[in-house]
Design a protein around this motif. Sequence first.
Motif, PDB file in Angstrom:
ATOM      1  N   GLY A  58       0.790  -1.235   0.000  1.00 13.19           N
ATOM      2  CA  GLY A  58       0.000   0.000   0.000  1.00 13.19           C
ATOM      3  C   GLY A  58       0.815   1.273   0.000  1.00 13.19           C
ATOM      4  N   SER A  59       2.081   1.188   0.379  1.00 12.53           N
ATOM      5  CA  SER A  59       2.907   2.401   0.425  1.00 12.53           C
ATOM      6  C   SER A  59       3.937   2.471  -0.702  1.00 12.53           C
ATOM      7  CB  SER A  59       3.616   2.500   1.778  1.00 12.53           C
ATOM      8  OG  SER A  59       4.466   1.394   1.978  1.00 12.53           O
ATOM      9  N   ALA A  60       3.921   1.516  -1.612  1.00 17.98           N
ATOM     10  CA  ALA A  60       4.905   1.489  -2.694  1.00 17.98           C
ATOM     11  C   ALA A  60       4.717   2.656  -3.660  1.00 17.98           C
ATOM     12  CB  ALA A  60       4.805   0.167  -3.457  1.00 17.98           C
ATOM     13  N   GLU A  61       5.833   3.300  -4.003  1.00 20.26           N
ATOM     14  CA  GLU A  61       5.812   4.419  -4.951  1.00 20.26           C
ATOM     15  C   GLU A  61       6.996   4.309  -5.910  1.00 20.26           C
ATOM     16  OE1 GLU A  61       4.890   8.390  -3.799  1.00 20.26           O
ATOM     17  OE2 GLU A  61       4.185   7.745  -1.821  1.00 20.26           O
ATOM     18  N   SER A  62       6.716   4.424  -7.190  1.00 21.44           N
ATOM     19  CA  SER A  62       7.760   4.378  -8.209  1.00 21.44           C
ATOM     20  C   SER A  62       8.497   5.703  -8.274  1.00 21.44           C
ATOM     21  CB  SER A  62       7.157   4.076  -9.580  1.00 21.44           C
ATOM     22  OG  SER A  62       6.609   2.787  -9.584  1.00 21.44           O
ATOM     23  N   VAL A  63       9.793   5.622  -8.511  1.00 20.44           N
ATOM     24  CA  VAL A  63      10.635   6.809  -8.658  1.00 20.44           C
ATOM     25  C   VAL A  63      11.612   6.576  -9.801  1.00 20.44           C
ATOM     26  CG1 VAL A  63      10.481   7.502  -6.223  1.00 20.44           C
ATOM     27  CG2 VAL A  63      12.320   5.988  -6.948  1.00 20.44           C
ATOM     28  N   THR A  64      12.142   7.647 -10.329  1.00 21.42           N
ATOM     29  CA  THR A  64      13.179   7.563 -11.354  1.00 21.42           C
ATOM     30  C   THR A  64      14.290   8.548 -10.995  1.00 21.42           C
ATOM     31  OG1 THR A  64      12.047   9.196 -12.718  1.00 21.42           O
ATOM     32  CG2 THR A  64      11.617   6.867 -13.217  1.00 21.42           C
ATOM     33  N   PHE A  65      15.451   8.338 -11.564  1.00 18.02           N
ATOM     34  CA  PHE A  65      16.558   9.267 -11.355  1.00 18.02           C
ATOM     35  C   PHE A  65      16.250  10.564 -12.084  1.00 18.02           C
ATOM     36  CE2 PHE A  65      18.784   5.189 -10.761  1.00 18.02           C
ATOM     37  CZ  PHE A  65      19.434   5.449  -9.578  1.00 18.02           C
ATOM     38  N   ASP A  66      16.619  11.687 -11.480  1.00 11.03           N
ATOM     39  CA  ASP A  66      16.491  12.952 -12.184  1.00 11.03           C
ATOM     40  C   ASP A  66      17.714  13.138 -13.078  1.00 11.03           C
ATOM     41  OD1 ASP A  66      18.581  13.872 -10.572  1.00 11.03           O
ATOM     42  OD2 ASP A  66      17.331  15.225  -9.393  1.00 11.03           O
ATOM     43  N   LYS A  67      17.786  14.247 -13.781  1.00  5.70           N
ATOM     44  CA  LYS A  67      18.882  14.485 -14.727  1.00  5.70           C
ATOM     45  C   LYS A  67      20.248  14.532 -14.044  1.00  5.70           C
ATOM     46  CE  LYS A  67      16.020  17.115 -17.962  1.00  5.70           C
ATOM     47  NZ  LYS A  67      15.614  16.147 -18.874  1.00  5.70           N
ATOM     48  N   ALA A  68      20.261  14.841 -12.745  1.00  4.76           N
ATOM     49  CA  ALA A  68      21.514  14.887 -11.997  1.00  4.76           C
ATOM     50  C   ALA A  68      21.846  13.542 -11.351  1.00  4.76           C
ATOM     51  CB  ALA A  68      21.435  15.970 -10.923  1.00  4.76           C
ATOM     52  N   GLY A  69      21.032  12.513 -11.615  1.00  7.03           N
ATOM     53  CA  GLY A  69      21.295  11.194 -11.067  1.00  7.03           C
ATOM     54  C   GLY A  69      20.847  11.008  -9.637  1.00  7.03           C
ATOM     55  N   ARG A  70      19.894  11.830  -9.202  1.00  9.07           N
ATOM     56  CA  ARG A  70      19.396  11.741  -7.832  1.00  9.07           C
ATOM     57  C   ARG A  70      18.022  11.077  -7.807  1.00  9.07           C
ATOM     58  NH1 ARG A  70      20.029  18.064  -6.999  1.00  9.07           N
ATOM     59  NH2 ARG A  70      18.742  17.781  -8.825  1.00  9.07           N
TER      60      ARG A  70
END
Length: 123
Positions: A58-70
């Motif tokens: 229930g708390s899972a959230e997808s993320v991706t690296f930003d242009k600075a690799g963060r």
Amino acid sequence: MPSRHRETLAENEEAGLVFTRHPDGCLLLYPESVWSRKRDELARLPFSARALQRLVLGSAESVTFDKAGRLLVPTSLRELAGLDRDVVLLGLGEHFELWDRARWQKAEEDAAAAGACAADFVF
């Protein structure tokens, strides 16, 4: 994210990464390919594991690296894990744990006091 991990993850996980909660109070970070397997395993647990399913799935959230690799830790998860400025990132095979440093130190002290040590496990 340390560069040695960031480069490997960025190359192999164009789909992204998933942050979720762990009952110990830390956040888990999975590559999407690993998370999809883990999500399926958790979904198959019996009804008696409903609380764990709610917490983790229930708390899972997808993320991706930003242009600075963060990676930006979602605010709601950051607050739930008590993450402020001083954190610990642990690589644990197919996933990472992200801890508030004080909470991690307490968990390590509690584990040592309970007698948990590497000698208890077969490698």
